[in-house]
Design an enzyme around this catalytic site. Structure first.
Site, PDB file in Angstrom:
ATOM      1  N   TYR A 190       4.205 -12.531   4.040  1.00  0.00           N
ATOM      2  CA  TYR A 190       3.511 -13.686   4.372  1.00  0.00           C
ATOM      3  C   TYR A 190       1.660 -13.455   3.977  1.00  0.00           C
ATOM      4  O   TYR A 190       1.231 -14.391   3.474  1.00  0.00           O
ATOM      5  CB  TYR A 190       3.647 -14.130   6.008  1.00  0.00           C
ATOM      6  CG  TYR A 190       4.337 -15.195   5.915  1.00  0.00           C
ATOM      7  CD1 TYR A 190       5.713 -14.777   5.561  1.00  0.00           C
ATOM      8  CD2 TYR A 190       4.208 -16.411   6.498  1.00  0.00           C
ATOM      9  CE1 TYR A 190       7.011 -15.707   6.043  1.00  0.00           C
ATOM     10  CE2 TYR A 190       5.165 -17.235   6.836  1.00  0.00           C
ATOM     11  CZ  TYR A 190       6.611 -16.879   6.564  1.00  0.00           C
ATOM     12  OH  TYR A 190       7.596 -17.868   6.630  1.00  0.00           O
TER      13      TYR A 190
ATOM     14  N   LYS B 256      15.492  -4.205   6.967  1.00  0.00           N
ATOM     15  CA  LYS B 256      16.616  -3.860   5.913  1.00  0.00           C
ATOM     16  C   LYS B 256      16.251  -2.515   5.286  1.00  0.00           C
ATOM     17  O   LYS B 256      15.680  -2.131   4.171  1.00  0.00           O
ATOM     18  CB  LYS B 256      16.099  -5.126   4.553  1.00  0.00           C
ATOM     19  CG  LYS B 256      17.034  -5.104   3.524  1.00  0.00           C
ATOM     20  CD  LYS B 256      18.199  -5.473   4.079  1.00  0.00           C
ATOM     21  CE  LYS B 256      19.393  -5.546   2.473  1.00  0.00           C
ATOM     22  NZ  LYS B 256      20.824  -5.899   2.900  1.00  0.00           N
TER      23      LYS B 256
ATOM     24  N   ASP C 244      20.801  -8.770   7.251  1.00  0.00           N
ATOM     25  CA  ASP C 244      22.002  -9.545   6.887  1.00  0.00           C
ATOM     26  C   ASP C 244      23.038  -9.786   7.973  1.00  0.00           C
ATOM     27  O   ASP C 244      23.610 -10.640   8.258  1.00  0.00           O
ATOM     28  CB  ASP C 244      22.389  -9.092   5.401  1.00  0.00           C
ATOM     29  CG  ASP C 244      22.703  -7.666   5.380  1.00  0.00           C
ATOM     30  OD1 ASP C 244      22.020  -6.976   6.156  1.00  0.00           O
ATOM     31  OD2 ASP C 244      23.432  -7.170   4.350  1.00  0.00           O
TER      32      ASP C 244
ATOM     33  N   ASP D  45      10.953 -15.435  10.683  1.00  0.00           N
ATOM     34  CA  ASP D  45      10.917 -17.046  10.252  1.00  0.00           C
ATOM     35  C   ASP D  45      12.644 -17.486  10.037  1.00  0.00           C
ATOM     36  O   ASP D  45      12.726 -18.492  10.755  1.00  0.00           O
ATOM     37  CB  ASP D  45      10.250 -17.104   8.984  1.00  0.00           C
ATOM     38  CG  ASP D  45      10.070 -18.691   8.401  1.00  0.00           C
ATOM     39  OD1 ASP D  45      10.085 -19.328   9.340  1.00  0.00           O
ATOM     40  OD2 ASP D  45      10.435 -18.873   7.087  1.00  0.00           O
TER      41      ASP D  45
ATOM     42  N   ASP E 200      15.013 -19.779  12.796  1.00  0.00           N
ATOM     43  CA  ASP E 200      15.690 -20.931  12.799  1.00  0.00           C
ATOM     44  C   ASP E 200      17.064 -20.970  13.186  1.00  0.00           C
ATOM     45  O   ASP E 200      17.775 -21.877  13.605  1.00  0.00           O
ATOM     46  CB  ASP E 200      15.562 -21.556  11.296  1.00  0.00           C
ATOM     47  CG  ASP E 200      14.335 -22.481  11.126  1.00  0.00           C
ATOM     48  OD1 ASP E 200      13.242 -22.242  11.774  1.00  0.00           O
ATOM     49  OD2 ASP E 200      14.247 -23.266  10.171  1.00  0.00           O
TER      50      ASP E 200
HETATM   51  C1  IPM Z   1       7.633 -21.599  11.259  1.00  0.00           C
HETATM   52  C2  IPM Z   1       7.272 -22.238  10.039  1.00  0.00           C
HETATM   53  C3  IPM Z   1       6.114 -21.586   9.256  1.00  0.00           C
HETATM   54  C4  IPM Z   1       6.234 -20.157   8.857  1.00  0.00           C
HETATM   55  C5  IPM Z   1       5.588 -22.499   7.982  1.00  0.00           C
HETATM   56  C6  IPM Z   1       5.436 -24.014   7.975  1.00  0.00           C
HETATM   57  C7  IPM Z   1       4.446 -22.006   7.285  1.00  0.00           C
HETATM   58  O1  IPM Z   1       8.278 -22.194   9.317  1.00  0.00           O
HETATM   59  O2  IPM Z   1       6.560 -21.510  11.908  1.00  0.00           O
HETATM   60  O3  IPM Z   1       8.517 -20.984  11.287  1.00  0.00           O
HETATM   61  O4  IPM Z   1       6.764 -20.048   8.050  1.00  0.00           O
HETATM   62  O5  IPM Z   1       6.103 -19.337   9.553  1.00  0.00           O
HETATM   63 MG    MG Z   2      10.098 -21.269  10.077  1.00  0.00          MG
END
Ligand code: IPM
Ligand code: MG
Length: 367
Positions: free
Chosen positions: A143, A193, A225, A249, A253
């Site tokens: 990032y 990885k 993975d 990230d 999710d």
């Molecule tokens: C998160 C979001 C952010 C990230 C984006 C919106 C920049 O997806 O906080 O997980 O990728 O960190």
């Molecule tokens: Mg995110």
């Protein structure tokens, strides 16, 4: 007089504007009940800030965040700002705050509330009892690595991002993970990885070295993975997951969705340094994991629980108010137990209510 506990409130865009006030109201009620001098200052970030000032993170808002003891953030972004240059997209506000405040440790708990089991897309026996924590490195990795950008080479273009980690960056996030695990089930799974990427081979080596200071913790390693697969196959095997910025990230999710709704999950982003005003406090930014959901914005449909629970994490991590934090968790639990749901978590036999009523019902429990 007791010193104020300064909280910067940055609602952002879309549903951020609806859910953040609910969390502020929750904090206000607890502040009154237990005599905590919370002080709220509001600022603009994201798309709204772009519209008003041309940049996603205006100086004033950054200063507010820097001077506060803790930051409560809603969400940023929306279709209106999608075509903009990377440097001034709404998301830059988040990345800028993380970087400027030095918030290198992102804690993302994924807990399945028993009454929500049917909201998940996975089978009951796979997810029942899930309680895991993703510890994501937040200010390094791909990032932020240099070089980055898109270059023109003849009639071709070349897009570049760089995955970089230094020993000290890995050490400090590993320590956070081990310390979080000490207060949980004492197991850390480090995700990398290392079979392909040198930077994460270093990650594995350094995490293993730091582990020698934490003999009470069981450390294992897994390739990313495989972790993605294991999260869906058998998520109960995980206690604390520690990983890089981008892997975190993605995996967070996935972990969030195991619990049925991303609208339920809070997060804390913590830095090393204590807050300027309250030396005993850890500077932190607290926000829901979900985004600004422009499709339902302004309709009183958004789920405020992730933001309310984020306020709970703030009380715990930035202000050391464990008892009050537990009260918030209990209040949310009770409201869900009573069958109230926002549309995103609605299920048969439950009663669908709006954002404001959900906030009101949580507050009722706290009075
Ligand atoms: C998160 C979001 C952010 C990230 C984006 C919106 C920049 O997806 O906080 O997980 O990728 O960190
Ligand atoms: Mg995110």
């Amino acid at each position: 007089m007791t010193k104020a506990m300064k909280i910067a409130v940055l609602p952002g865009d879309g549903i951020g504007k609806e859910i953040t006030p609910q969390a502020v109201a929750v904090l206000e009620v607890l502040g009154e009940r237990f005599n905590h001098p919370f002080e709220f200052d509001h600022g603009i970030v994201g798309g709204e800030a772009i519209d008003q000032t041309g940049v996603p993170l205006p100086e004033d808002s950054l200063r507010l965040a820097l001077e506060a003891d803790a930051v409560l953030l809603g969400a940023v972004g929306g279709p209106k700002w999608e075509g903009l240059d990377y440097a001034i997209r709404p998301e830059r506000a988040l990345l800028g705050l993380r970087e400027e405040l030095g918030l290198f440790a992102n804690l993302r708990p994924a807990i399945l509330y028993p009454m929500m089991t049917d909201a998940s897309t996975l089978k009951r026996e796979v997810i029942e009892g899930i309680d895991l924590m993703v510890v994501r490195e937040l200010t390094g990795g791909i990032y932020f690595g240099q070089p980055r950008g898109v270059e023109k080479i003849g009639d071709e273009e070349k897009g570049i991002n760089t995955l970089v980690y230094t020993t000290s960056e890995i050490k400090r996030i590993a320590r956070v993970a081990f310390e979080v695990a000490q207060k949980r089930r004492k197991r850390v799974m480090s995700i990398d990885k290392a079979n392909v990427l040198e930077a994460t081979e270093l990650w594995r080596k350094v995490v293993t070295e730091v582990h020698t200071d934490y003999p009470d913790i069981e450390l294992s390693h897994m390739y990313v993975d495989n972790c993605a697969m294991q999260l869906i196959r058998n998520p109960k095997q995980f206690d604390v997951i520690v990983t890089t910025n981008m892997f975190g990230d993605i995996l967070s999710d996935a972990a969030a969705m195991l619990t049925g709704s991303i609208g339920m999950l809070p997060s804390a982003s913590l830095g090393q340094s204590a807050s300027a005003h309250r030396p005993s406090c850890l500077k932190g930014m607290y926000e829901p994991i979900h985004g600004s959901a422009p499709d339902i914005a302004g309709q009183d449909k958004a789920n405020p629980l992730a933001t309310i629970l984020s306020a709970g994490m703030m009380l715990k991590y930035s202000f050391g108010l464990e008892k009050e934090a537990a009260l918030i968790e209990k209040a949310v639990f009770s409201v869900l137990e009573a069958g109230y749901r926002t549309p995103d978590i609605a299920a048969e036999g439950t009663r669908v209510i709006g954002t404001r009523e959900m906030g009101r019902r949580v507050i009722e429990q706290l009075k």
